[in-house]
Design an enzyme around this catalytic site. Structure first.
Site, PDB file in Angstrom:
ATOM      1  N   SER A   1       0.811  -1.209   0.000  1.00  0.00           N
ATOM      2  CA  SER A   1       0.000   0.000   0.000  1.00  0.00           C
ATOM      3  C   SER A   1       0.849   1.265   0.000  1.00  0.00           C
ATOM      4  O   SER A   1       0.321   2.345  -0.221  1.00  0.00           O
ATOM      5  CB  SER A   1      -0.928  -0.001   1.219  1.00  0.00           C
ATOM      6  OG  SER A   1      -0.175   0.054   2.404  1.00  0.00           O
TER       7      SER A   1
ATOM      8  N   LYS B   1       0.816   4.057   6.942  1.00  0.00           N
ATOM      9  CA  LYS B   1       0.098   4.928   6.010  1.00  0.00           C
ATOM     10  C   LYS B   1       0.572   6.367   6.190  1.00  0.00           C
ATOM     11  O   LYS B   1       1.238   6.697   7.165  1.00  0.00           O
ATOM     12  CB  LYS B   1      -1.417   4.871   6.278  1.00  0.00           C
ATOM     13  CG  LYS B   1      -2.068   3.513   6.009  1.00  0.00           C
ATOM     14  CD  LYS B   1      -2.211   3.243   4.529  1.00  0.00           C
ATOM     15  CE  LYS B   1      -2.952   1.919   4.284  1.00  0.00           C
ATOM     16  NZ  LYS B   1      -2.216   0.777   4.896  1.00  0.00           N
TER      17      LYS B   1
END
Lengths: 221, 221
Positions: free
Chosen positions: A136, A173
DNA sequence: TGACAATACAGACATATGTCTGTTTTAATC
DNA sequence: GATTAAAACAGACATATGTCTGTATTGTCA
């Protein structure tokens, strides 16, 4: 005819001194600096003083520092600027989210799978390392199996890359603070951002910030 | 009625031991492990043995390792196999290609801008570090300003990421060996590969392999 | 309370380690 | 060859440091 076994004296101010420096550096990074006699042995000197002269000369040249009197007192010249603040950081591994929380909160009873040498300015910071799973964050140059070094902190600023605990799942993230919302953005178009209501992270919430990523490392076989 | 000034004995197997561990870790990372008496002082023990018992207990529990007899002999439990071989690697910085060649061939007389602690298995390997310029390898997760740690070697195998000297310009690329040609491929569609006739790199050729990238590091502010 | 284990304390000893003094060897220079 | 500076050598000393033995204190549990 001398019986010197070592031809090391043939260089007036040659690389032997640098070799001694390198040796001290190695031992320093490996755990603790060598004793004078260990330097003596490593270079085959027949007198302790030979080793000590090199060491003291290095100190005089400013290429080494020392704490007089102490055993194993030779250090890197911290003042000069080179790598002085090296800490060993526990790598918690591919740990599950629940265990991660436990490990971070009680680092003492956790048995890390490895220790990574990390250069860090601050002394009070609490650091740990994790192995990244998933793709990601490839857009930010963080690939699967990369190791991230994390500074433990409960909050972070907009735009920083963080490690967060989301519903008992640990993820890496980029943090975004938008209009009162807390958002976790992946750096990969194939993934969707996560949006949360509370602006601050707190225990017993669905999201909680564990720390900020301060370094990324990747070993190539 | 005892005159104990420290209430530390109130915990049967409590956090004091862990505090000692943390203290040792701190000192270890700060330069060298503490002596038994330094632990004694740090915790206010009135006897050397008190400190030693904690240290030995930690060793017995496997949370610490030691080299018996040596001064400052307490280490991190390297037994498992992890971080034992840490070396300091010179970072040659944003050096020009010509100077790079000089620096790599005569490392002793080069004054690196920094030293990076690197964990490496082999002892004989010659390592150095460079700061990456340009975006030609972003596809491989190597961004501008990343630091690559390079193992010096004249040759490399197909598919490995190498540092090469191309017409006196140092670049990081992926090596491809195709049909008798030596090719340097960027990992970014905006850049074109470089193709060379000779299969092996040699001095005084337009291309020369300086080493293989073994690690990538990125510090996030 | 009494037994027991863990911990802390006190003092000493053997060794490791930094440091000192003086001499000898080596290499460079005139 | 004589002179000189750097380096290596030899031996010793003072201290730092790990280690040992024995005792006292503390907390736990039956």
């Amino acid at each position: 005819m001398p019986t010197r076994s070592t031809p090391k004296a043939s260089h007036p101010r040659g690389p032997i001194r640098s070799q001694v420096l390198a040796f001290v550096r190695e031992r320093l990074a490996a755990g603790s600096p060598p004793t004078v006699r260990e330097v003596q042995q490593a270079f085959g000197f027949k007198a302790v003083e030979s080793a000590r002269q090199h060491l003291e000369a290095l100190v005089a040249e400013g290429r080494l520092a020392k704490e007089p009197g102490r055993s194993r007192g030779y250090r890197l010249p911290a003042a000069g600027g080179p790598a002085a603040n090296i800490r060993l950081v526990p790598k918690l591994g591919r740990v599950q989210a629940g265990a991660l929380r436990e490990a971070i909160e009680n680092p003492d009873r956790w048995d890390p799978e490895a220790w990574l040498p990390v250069e860090t300015p601050g002394t009070g910071e609490e650091l740990f390392a994790l192995t990244v799973r998933g793709e990601s964050m490839t857009g930010a140059g963080i690939l699967p199996d990369d190791v991230v070094i994390v500074r433990r902190q409960d909050t972070a600023r907009d735009g920083e890359i963080v490690v967060a605990l989301v519903r008992d799942e640990a993820t890496v993230k980029r943090l975004r603070l938008r209009e009162g919302r807390l958002e976790l953005w992946p750096e990969n178009p194939a993934f969707a951002p996560l949006v949360f209501a509370p602006l601050v992270s707190a225990p017993d919430t669905e999201i909680r910030i564990l720390g900020r990523v301060v370094e990324v490392r990747r070993r190539l076989a």
